[in-house]
Design a protein around this motif. Structure first.
Motif, short mmCIF file in Angstrom:
data_model
loop_
_atom_site.label_atom_id
_atom_site.label_comp_id
_atom_site.label_asym_id
_atom_site.label_seq_id
_atom_site.Cartn_x
_atom_site.Cartn_y
_atom_site.Cartn_z
N ARG A 70 6.13 -27.92 16.97
CA ARG A 70 6.88 -27.31 18.06
C ARG A 70 8.38 -27.36 17.76
O ARG A 70 8.82 -28.09 16.87
CB ARG A 70 6.60 -28.04 19.39
N VAL A 71 9.17 -26.66 18.56
CA VAL A 71 10.62 -26.64 18.39
C VAL A 71 11.18 -28.06 18.41
O VAL A 71 12.03 -28.42 17.59
CB VAL A 71 11.29 -25.78 19.48
N GLU A 72 10.69 -28.89 19.33
CA GLU A 72 11.18 -30.26 19.45
C GLU A 72 10.98 -31.03 18.13
O GLU A 72 11.84 -31.83 17.74
CB GLU A 72 10.46 -31.00 20.59
N ASP A 73 9.86 -30.82 17.48
CA ASP A 73 9.58 -31.49 16.20
C ASP A 73 10.58 -31.04 15.13
O ASP A 73 11.07 -31.85 14.33
CB ASP A 73 8.16 -31.18 15.72
N VAL A 74 10.84 -29.74 15.12
CA VAL A 74 11.73 -29.18 14.09
C VAL A 74 13.15 -29.70 14.26
O VAL A 74 13.78 -30.13 13.30
CB VAL A 74 11.69 -27.63 14.12
N VAL A 75 13.66 -29.67 15.50
CA VAL A 75 15.04 -30.13 15.68
C VAL A 75 15.17 -31.63 15.39
O VAL A 75 16.17 -32.08 14.84
CB VAL A 75 15.62 -29.76 17.07
#
Length: 194
Positions: free
Chosen positions: A34-39
């Motif tokens: 998810r986006v949270e993991d990437v950031v």
């Protein structure tokens, strides 16, 4: 509680860091990223992600384009005006390269090519493996290397063979045996000499 100080990066470097973090995570975890993991993986703020990629699909689209560009750099098509091409050898080399690239992608392959994203954003026609394979078959036919088969449906069927070979190798089947069977099917389907 103190937070680590964020590094200042040029915009292109920050964007690249986000892409590379996403690629690492997708390889490891596939479509569960998810986006949270990437950031978190990039050491960036969530808002920073959206400065560069308005949607998750925009990031996946960028990664997909990078995959095609990397493959093309590693396996450029020959300049047929200046070089005699052995089309059957070229086809086999590209098929093996596809198998190896697919296996190396790990979970990223399914996330980019077999997820909901792939349904929402089709592969551009020029990049689609079936269209590329169709063009290669036509070129081999013009050079009288391949039999007079109907290129597009033959390309679809051969791509299924190539893709299944990649899946088999990824699942742990013997790579050499799988590639030998694939090569044999490619040659027989196109009437190419062994």
């Amino acid at each position: 509680m103190s937070f680590p100080k964020r590094r200042r990066l040029e915009p292109h470097a920050r964007r690249q860091e986000i892409i590379e973090a996403a690629e690492r995570l997708l390889i490891e975890r596939g479509a569960d990223v998810r986006v949270e993991d990437v950031v978190r993986g990039a050491g960036a703020a969530k808002g920073t992600f959206y400065l560069y990629f308005p949607t998750w699909d925009d990031l996946l689209d960028t990664i997909r384009q990078r995959i095609f560009e990397a493959f093309d750099r590693a396996h450029p098509m020959p300049d047929t005006a200046n070089v005699a091409v052995d089309w059957s050898v070229l086809l086999e080399e590209l098929a093996v390269a596809f198998v190896d690239a697919t296996v190396e992608m790990g979970g990223m392959h399914d996330a980019i090519f077999h997820s909901d994203f792939a349904q929402r954003r089709a592969i551009p026609a020029a990049d689609h493996p079936v269209n590329r394979l169709t063009g290669l078959i036509r070129a081999g036919q013009r050079a009288e290397t391949f039999a007079a088969v109907d290129p597009e449906p033959t390309a679809r069927l051969l791509f299924a063979v190539i893709h299944e070979t990649a899946d088999a190798v990824a699942e742990g089947q013997d790579r050499q045996r799988a590639l030998a069977a694939m090569r044999r099917m490619l040659r027989q389907s196109l009437g190419a000499k062994p």
